[in-house]
Design a protein around this motif. Sequence first.
Motif, PDB file in Angstrom:
ATOM      1  N   HIS A   9      70.004 -43.477  -9.415  1.00 43.25           N
ATOM      2  CA  HIS A   9      70.762 -42.227  -9.402  1.00 43.25           C
ATOM      3  C   HIS A   9      70.182 -41.187  -8.438  1.00 43.25           C
ATOM      4  CE1 HIS A   9      73.346 -43.504 -12.629  1.00 43.25           C
ATOM      5  NE2 HIS A   9      72.288 -43.894 -13.306  1.00 43.25           N
ATOM      6  N   ILE A  10      69.048 -41.463  -7.841  1.00 48.36           N
ATOM      7  CA  ILE A  10      68.412 -40.483  -6.953  1.00 48.36           C
ATOM      8  C   ILE A  10      69.298 -40.104  -5.762  1.00 48.36           C
ATOM      9  CG2 ILE A  10      66.461 -40.099  -5.383  1.00 48.36           C
ATOM     10  CD1 ILE A  10      64.692 -41.522  -7.447  1.00 48.36           C
ATOM     11  N   PRO A  11      69.957 -41.047  -5.080  1.00 50.10           N
ATOM     12  CA  PRO A  11      70.794 -40.623  -3.947  1.00 50.10           C
ATOM     13  C   PRO A  11      71.895 -39.629  -4.337  1.00 50.10           C
ATOM     14  CG  PRO A  11      70.408 -42.974  -3.834  1.00 50.10           C
ATOM     15  CD  PRO A  11      69.881 -42.512  -5.168  1.00 50.10           C
ATOM     16  N   ARG A  15      72.184 -35.727  -3.116  1.00 50.87           N
ATOM     17  CA  ARG A  15      73.403 -35.252  -2.466  1.00 50.87           C
ATOM     18  C   ARG A  15      73.923 -33.994  -3.157  1.00 50.87           C
ATOM     19  NH1 ARG A  15      75.828 -39.964  -2.229  1.00 50.87           N
ATOM     20  NH2 ARG A  15      76.681 -39.790  -4.310  1.00 50.87           N
ATOM     21  N   TYR A  16      73.971 -34.020  -4.472  1.00 47.38           N
ATOM     22  CA  TYR A  16      74.462 -32.871  -5.228  1.00 47.38           C
ATOM     23  C   TYR A  16      73.506 -31.688  -5.097  1.00 47.38           C
ATOM     24  CZ  TYR A  16      76.091 -30.090  -9.195  1.00 47.38           C
ATOM     25  OH  TYR A  16      76.552 -29.071  -9.991  1.00 47.38           O
ATOM     26  N   ALA A  17      72.208 -31.941  -5.177  1.00 52.49           N
ATOM     27  CA  ALA A  17      71.220 -30.861  -5.051  1.00 52.49           C
ATOM     28  C   ALA A  17      71.301 -30.223  -3.668  1.00 52.49           C
ATOM     29  CB  ALA A  17      69.813 -31.401  -5.308  1.00 52.49           C
ATOM     30  N   ARG A  18      71.481 -31.021  -2.649  1.00 49.96           N
ATOM     31  CA  ARG A  18      71.581 -30.493  -1.280  1.00 49.96           C
ATOM     32  C   ARG A  18      72.820 -29.606  -1.140  1.00 49.96           C
ATOM     33  NH1 ARG A  18      69.684 -31.880   3.984  1.00 49.96           N
ATOM     34  NH2 ARG A  18      70.419 -30.152   5.237  1.00 49.96           N
ATOM     35  N   ALA A  19      73.917 -30.061  -1.715  1.00 48.71           N
ATOM     36  CA  ALA A  19      75.141 -29.264  -1.642  1.00 48.71           C
ATOM     37  C   ALA A  19      75.031 -27.981  -2.465  1.00 48.71           C
ATOM     38  CB  ALA A  19      76.329 -30.104  -2.112  1.00 48.71           C
ATOM     39  N   LEU A  20      74.331 -28.047  -3.589  1.00 47.19           N
ATOM     40  CA  LEU A  20      74.148 -26.854  -4.424  1.00 47.19           C
ATOM     41  C   LEU A  20      73.265 -25.811  -3.749  1.00 47.19           C
ATOM     42  CD1 LEU A  20      73.453 -27.915  -8.134  1.00 47.19           C
ATOM     43  CD2 LEU A  20      75.325 -26.496  -7.291  1.00 47.19           C
ATOM     44  N   LEU A  55      71.800 -36.809 -16.337  1.00 44.83           N
ATOM     45  CA  LEU A  55      70.929 -36.328 -15.263  1.00 44.83           C
ATOM     46  C   LEU A  55      71.540 -35.124 -14.544  1.00 44.83           C
ATOM     47  CD1 LEU A  55      69.738 -39.752 -13.804  1.00 44.83           C
ATOM     48  CD2 LEU A  55      68.335 -38.079 -15.043  1.00 44.83           C
ATOM     49  N   PHE A  56      72.847 -35.160 -14.315  1.00 50.48           N
ATOM     50  CA  PHE A  56      73.506 -34.014 -13.696  1.00 50.48           C
ATOM     51  C   PHE A  56      73.438 -32.789 -14.605  1.00 50.48           C
ATOM     52  CE2 PHE A  56      75.703 -37.059 -10.833  1.00 50.48           C
ATOM     53  CZ  PHE A  56      75.376 -36.452  -9.631  1.00 50.48           C
ATOM     54  N   THR A  57      73.525 -33.004 -15.905  1.00 45.38           N
ATOM     55  CA  THR A  57      73.393 -31.890 -16.851  1.00 45.38           C
ATOM     56  C   THR A  57      72.002 -31.283 -16.762  1.00 45.38           C
ATOM     57  OG1 THR A  57      74.992 -32.917 -18.350  1.00 45.38           O
ATOM     58  CG2 THR A  57      73.543 -31.237 -19.293  1.00 45.38           C
ATOM     59  N   VAL A  58      70.986 -32.139 -16.733  1.00 42.16           N
ATOM     60  CA  VAL A  58      69.610 -31.662 -16.604  1.00 42.16           C
ATOM     61  C   VAL A  58      69.465 -30.872 -15.306  1.00 42.16           C
ATOM     62  CG1 VAL A  58      67.204 -32.395 -16.304  1.00 42.16           C
ATOM     63  CG2 VAL A  58      68.636 -33.506 -18.033  1.00 42.16           C
ATOM     64  N   MET A  59      69.990 -31.425 -14.201  1.00 44.75           N
ATOM     65  CA  MET A  59      69.884 -30.740 -12.907  1.00 44.75           C
ATOM     66  C   MET A  59      70.612 -29.406 -12.931  1.00 44.75           C
ATOM     67  SD  MET A  59      70.965 -31.924  -9.070  1.00 44.75           S
ATOM     68  CE  MET A  59      69.504 -32.927  -8.810  1.00 44.75           C
ATOM     69  N   HIS A  60      71.808 -29.396 -13.480  1.00 36.35           N
ATOM     70  CA  HIS A  60      72.581 -28.150 -13.529  1.00 36.35           C
ATOM     71  C   HIS A  60      71.826 -27.073 -14.322  1.00 36.35           C
ATOM     72  CE1 HIS A  60      75.861 -25.327 -13.803  1.00 36.35           C
ATOM     73  NE2 HIS A  60      75.633 -25.270 -15.092  1.00 36.35           N
ATOM     74  N   ASN A  61      71.257 -27.455 -15.447  1.00 37.63           N
ATOM     75  CA  ASN A  61      70.526 -26.489 -16.268  1.00 37.63           C
ATOM     76  C   ASN A  61      69.295 -25.940 -15.541  1.00 37.63           C
ATOM     77  OD1 ASN A  61      72.382 -26.749 -18.325  1.00 37.63           O
ATOM     78  ND2 ASN A  61      71.191 -28.260 -19.429  1.00 37.63           N
ATOM     79  N   ILE A  62      68.591 -26.802 -14.831  1.00 38.67           N
ATOM     80  CA  ILE A  62      67.426 -26.345 -14.062  1.00 38.67           C
ATOM     81  C   ILE A  62      67.882 -25.404 -12.950  1.00 38.67           C
ATOM     82  CG2 ILE A  62      65.611 -27.080 -12.452  1.00 38.67           C
ATOM     83  CD1 ILE A  62      65.390 -29.665 -14.166  1.00 38.67           C
ATOM     84  N   ALA A 130      82.941 -31.190 -17.439  1.00 36.05           N
ATOM     85  CA  ALA A 130      82.893 -30.246 -18.562  1.00 36.05           C
ATOM     86  C   ALA A 130      81.641 -30.466 -19.401  1.00 36.05           C
ATOM     87  CB  ALA A 130      84.150 -30.395 -19.421  1.00 36.05           C
ATOM     88  N   LYS A 131      81.297 -31.718 -19.616  1.00 32.14           N
ATOM     89  CA  LYS A 131      80.103 -32.033 -20.399  1.00 32.14           C
ATOM     90  C   LYS A 131      78.830 -31.617 -19.659  1.00 32.14           C
ATOM     91  CE  LYS A 131      77.881 -35.788 -22.872  1.00 32.14           C
ATOM     92  NZ  LYS A 131      77.905 -37.195 -23.242  1.00 32.14           N
ATOM     93  N   VAL A 132      78.783 -31.915 -18.344  1.00 34.29           N
ATOM     94  CA  VAL A 132      77.617 -31.556 -17.538  1.00 34.29           C
ATOM     95  C   VAL A 132      77.394 -30.045 -17.544  1.00 34.29           C
ATOM     96  CG1 VAL A 132      76.753 -31.426 -15.156  1.00 34.29           C
ATOM     97  CG2 VAL A 132      77.659 -33.585 -16.031  1.00 34.29           C
ATOM     98  N   LEU A 133      78.477 -29.291 -17.365  1.00 32.91           N
ATOM     99  CA  LEU A 133      78.357 -27.836 -17.244  1.00 32.91           C
ATOM    100  C   LEU A 133      78.416 -27.108 -18.582  1.00 32.91           C
ATOM    101  CD1 LEU A 133      80.592 -27.272 -14.092  1.00 32.91           C
ATOM    102  CD2 LEU A 133      78.117 -27.600 -14.210  1.00 32.91           C
ATOM    103  N   GLY A 134      78.811 -27.813 -19.632  1.00 36.91           N
ATOM    104  CA  GLY A 134      78.884 -27.186 -20.951  1.00 36.91           C
ATOM    105  C   GLY A 134      80.025 -26.197 -21.078  1.00 36.91           C
ATOM    106  N   VAL A 135      81.164 -26.526 -20.443  1.00 35.62           N
ATOM    107  CA  VAL A 135      82.344 -25.666 -20.501  1.00 35.62           C
ATOM    108  C   VAL A 135      83.553 -26.511 -20.888  1.00 35.62           C
ATOM    109  CG1 VAL A 135      81.457 -24.049 -18.761  1.00 35.62           C
ATOM    110  CG2 VAL A 135      82.885 -25.965 -18.034  1.00 35.62           C
ATOM    111  N   PRO A 136      84.644 -25.881 -21.344  1.00 36.88           N
ATOM    112  CA  PRO A 136      85.848 -26.644 -21.673  1.00 36.88           C
ATOM    113  C   PRO A 136      86.492 -27.269 -20.424  1.00 36.88           C
ATOM    114  CG  PRO A 136      85.923 -24.440 -22.646  1.00 36.88           C
ATOM    115  CD  PRO A 136      84.762 -24.468 -21.709  1.00 36.88           C
ATOM    116  N   VAL A 137      87.259 -28.331 -20.622  1.00 35.06           N
ATOM    117  CA  VAL A 137      87.940 -29.012 -19.529  1.00 35.06           C
ATOM    118  C   VAL A 137      88.881 -28.055 -18.792  1.00 35.06           C
ATOM    119  CG1 VAL A 137      89.561 -30.870 -18.934  1.00 35.06           C
ATOM    120  CG2 VAL A 137      87.740 -31.295 -20.581  1.00 35.06           C
ATOM    121  N   GLY A 138      89.558 -27.173 -19.524  1.00 38.88           N
ATOM    122  CA  GLY A 138      90.447 -26.202 -18.894  1.00 38.88           C
ATOM    123  C   GLY A 138      89.709 -25.278 -17.942  1.00 38.88           C
ATOM    124  N   THR A 139      88.484 -24.924 -18.280  1.00 39.17           N
ATOM    125  CA  THR A 139      87.662 -24.094 -17.408  1.00 39.17           C
ATOM    126  C   THR A 139      87.310 -24.853 -16.141  1.00 39.17           C
ATOM    127  OG1 THR A 139      86.756 -22.903 -19.303  1.00 39.17           O
ATOM    128  CG2 THR A 139      85.501 -22.783 -17.252  1.00 39.17           C
TER     129      THR A 139
END
Length: 170
Positions: A9-11, A15-20, A55-62, A130-139
């Motif tokens: 999952h590192i690549p 990629r996501y971290a670089r874009a963020l 892992l994306f949830t962990v990254m997003h929270n950090i 939605a799960k990664v970010l902890g928000v509803p799907v509509g959001t």
Amino acid sequence: MDARLLVEHIPSLRRYARALTGNAWAADDLVQDTLERACGKWRLWVVGSDLRAWLFTVMHNIFASQVRRTPPHAVVPLEDAAQEIQGLADTGRDHGTGLDLQRCLMQLPEEQRAVLLLVTLEDLSYAEVAKVLGVPVGTVMSRLSRARVRLQELMDGAAAPARPGLRRLK
């Protein structure tokens, strides 16, 4: 814990971290922090669930914690990011479009940029985002819609950078 599960999952994490972050060094630090946290909190991952989403949830929270702790004036200047991207790009490619996209992505609000990148770059479903970010799907759906519209406006050069707290009226 089997490290091979994380390695594959590192690549996508990079990629996501670089874009963020818009910065290769900050992205590598974010990936390292994510992997360290994942290893330390490995017992919290439910075997059989989606490790990538976790892992994306962990990254997003950090990343969200880092953004909250960073003073507003400590943001990397766009010129520095543009020079870094230009230095990494192939010499035979058109630099203008890539730099414009990166510059425009970095002008999106963080919550819109995160949704846009997870859906388009990482190909996560709305439910996974939605799960990664902890928000509803509509959001997720509304942030994605606003991000696409704003990105198009920025790419077309039709809009000045948004100012926090102000909404454009049509």
